[in-house]
Design a protein around this motif. Structure first.
Motif, PDB file in Angstrom:
ATOM      1  N   GLU A   1       0.943  -0.988  -0.045  1.00 49.36           N
ATOM      2  CA  GLU A   1      -0.136  -0.484  -0.302  1.00 49.36           C
ATOM      3  C   GLU A   1       1.046   1.392  -0.640  1.00 49.36           C
ATOM      4  OE1 GLU A   1      -3.579   2.824   0.090  1.00 49.36           O
ATOM      5  OE2 GLU A   1      -3.193   0.846  -0.357  1.00 49.36           O
ATOM      6  N   VAL A   2       1.413   1.266   0.861  1.00 52.61           N
ATOM      7  CA  VAL A   2       2.736   2.134   0.525  1.00 52.61           C
ATOM      8  C   VAL A   2       3.631   2.592  -0.614  1.00 52.61           C
ATOM      9  CG1 VAL A   2       4.649   3.234   1.853  1.00 52.61           C
ATOM     10  CG2 VAL A   2       3.481   2.385   2.983  1.00 52.61           C
ATOM     11  N   GLU A   3       3.926   1.589  -1.055  1.00 54.44           N
ATOM     12  CA  GLU A   3       4.310   1.071  -2.462  1.00 54.44           C
ATOM     13  C   GLU A   3       4.125   2.458  -3.325  1.00 54.44           C
ATOM     14  OE1 GLU A   3       8.067   1.649  -4.568  1.00 54.44           O
ATOM     15  OE2 GLU A   3       7.587   1.376  -2.398  1.00 54.44           O
ATOM     16  N   HIS A   4       2.808   1.725  -3.121  1.00 54.86           N
ATOM     17  CA  HIS A   4       1.831   1.497  -4.264  1.00 54.86           C
ATOM     18  C   HIS A   4       1.426   3.534  -4.407  1.00 54.86           C
ATOM     19  CE1 HIS A   4      -2.818   3.622  -5.720  1.00 54.86           C
ATOM     20  NE2 HIS A   4      -2.052   2.884  -6.467  1.00 54.86           N
ATOM     21  N   ALA A   5       1.724   4.077  -3.009  1.00 55.76           N
ATOM     22  CA  ALA A   5       1.261   5.670  -2.952  1.00 55.76           C
ATOM     23  C   ALA A   5       2.631   5.844  -3.507  1.00 55.76           C
ATOM     24  CB  ALA A   5       1.218   5.926  -1.567  1.00 55.76           C
ATOM     25  N   ARG A   6       3.947   5.696  -2.944  1.00 58.02           N
ATOM     26  CA  ARG A   6       5.196   6.317  -3.807  1.00 58.02           C
ATOM     27  C   ARG A   6       4.973   5.914  -5.399  1.00 58.02           C
ATOM     28  NH1 ARG A   6      10.150   5.989  -0.209  1.00 58.02           N
ATOM     29  NH2 ARG A   6       9.055   3.927   0.306  1.00 58.02           N
ATOM     30  N   GLU A   7       4.818   5.428  -5.504  1.00 58.69           N
ATOM     31  CA  GLU A   7       4.400   5.402  -7.324  1.00 58.69           C
ATOM     32  C   GLU A   7       4.082   6.393  -7.495  1.00 58.69           C
ATOM     33  OE1 GLU A   7       3.809   1.124  -8.388  1.00 58.69           O
ATOM     34  OE2 GLU A   7       5.205   1.142  -7.600  1.00 58.69           O
ATOM     35  N   TYR A   8       2.423   6.060  -6.922  1.00 61.50           N
ATOM     36  CA  TYR A   8       1.879   7.926  -7.558  1.00 61.50           C
ATOM     37  C   TYR A   8       2.360   9.135  -6.646  1.00 61.50           C
ATOM     38  CZ  TYR A   8      -2.081  11.178  -7.674  1.00 61.50           C
ATOM     39  OH  TYR A   8      -3.172  12.031  -7.278  1.00 61.50           O
ATOM     40  N   LEU A   9       2.979   9.643  -6.549  1.00 57.64           N
ATOM     41  CA  LEU A   9       3.867  10.330  -6.222  1.00 57.64           C
ATOM     42  C   LEU A   9       4.584  10.615  -6.989  1.00 57.64           C
ATOM     43  CD1 LEU A   9       2.336  10.807  -2.244  1.00 57.64           C
ATOM     44  CD2 LEU A   9       1.611  12.303  -3.805  1.00 57.64           C
ATOM     45  N   SER A  10       5.875   9.839  -7.213  1.00 53.67           N
ATOM     46  CA  SER A  10       6.428   9.813  -7.708  1.00 53.67           C
ATOM     47  C   SER A  10       6.561  10.218  -9.641  1.00 53.67           C
ATOM     48  CB  SER A  10       7.415   8.767  -7.971  1.00 53.67           C
ATOM     49  OG  SER A  10       6.951   7.228  -8.951  1.00 53.67           O
ATOM     50  N   ILE A  11       5.226   9.693 -10.151  1.00 53.46           N
ATOM     51  CA  ILE A  11       4.146  10.511 -11.168  1.00 53.46           C
ATOM     52  C   ILE A  11       4.215  11.377 -10.955  1.00 53.46           C
ATOM     53  CG2 ILE A  11       2.694   9.707 -12.529  1.00 53.46           C
ATOM     54  CD1 ILE A  11       2.663   6.847 -11.812  1.00 53.46           C
TER      55      ILE A  11
END
Length: 158
Positions: free
Chosen positions: A13-23
């Motif tokens: 869940e945290v990794e998904h948020a990190r990937e979204y925010l990196s975009i």
């Protein structure tokens, strides 16, 4: 997302948020910083997917957009008693009138938070919390707590 399964791990869940925010950092021309802190021993605990996403999306769209100074989004995930807390903080413009209008009016005013609240009710009934505090132009903090669920193979138990 998550191969169609409603539950995921804290780590995913945290990794998904990190990937979204990196975009989003690319789209926002790197105008905000991201900090993430996750309590190490809860990374494999089970949670419903997309708890963090609506919170960080609100921080971007409603908090940091149109800011002149550099923004900050901070994600914290930790265990308190037998609950997992998901906290998203930003230094954006805040939510004027939150105290007068109340959190439920903010939730009812949009799709992301309303959908999240409905999914939390579906899976946890009344055993979850949603809280928000905001000091305009200084800090907005959104926090959700859910029961801590330990992973047991593909299943989760409270």
């Amino acid at each position: 997302l998550n191969k169609g399964k409603e539950f995921t791990t804290v780590s995913k869940e945290v990794e998904h948020a990190r990937e979204y925010l990196s975009i989003q950092k690319m789209l926002y021309e790197d105008r905000f910083d991201l900090e993430i802190e996750v309590q190490e021993d809860i990374r494999e605990y089970k949670v419903i997917k997309l708890i963090i996403h609506p919170l960080v999306e609100n921080s971007l769209v409603h908090g940091l957009e149109d800011m002149d100074e550099r923004g900050l989004i901070r994600i914290e995930v930790f265990k308190v008693n037998e609950r997992i807390a998901f906290r998203v903080l930003d230094n954006g413009k805040g939510i004027p009138g939150l105290a007068e209008r109340g959190l439920q009016s903010i939730i009812d005013g949009g799709y992301g938070l309303k959908n999240l609240q409905e999914r939390l009710r579906l899976y946890f009934h009344k055993d979850f919390t949603m809280d928000c505090r905001s000091i305009p132009a200084i800090e907005t903090v959104f926090e959700i707590t859910v029961p801590a669920m330990i992973s047991e193979g593909d299943e989760a138990s409270v």
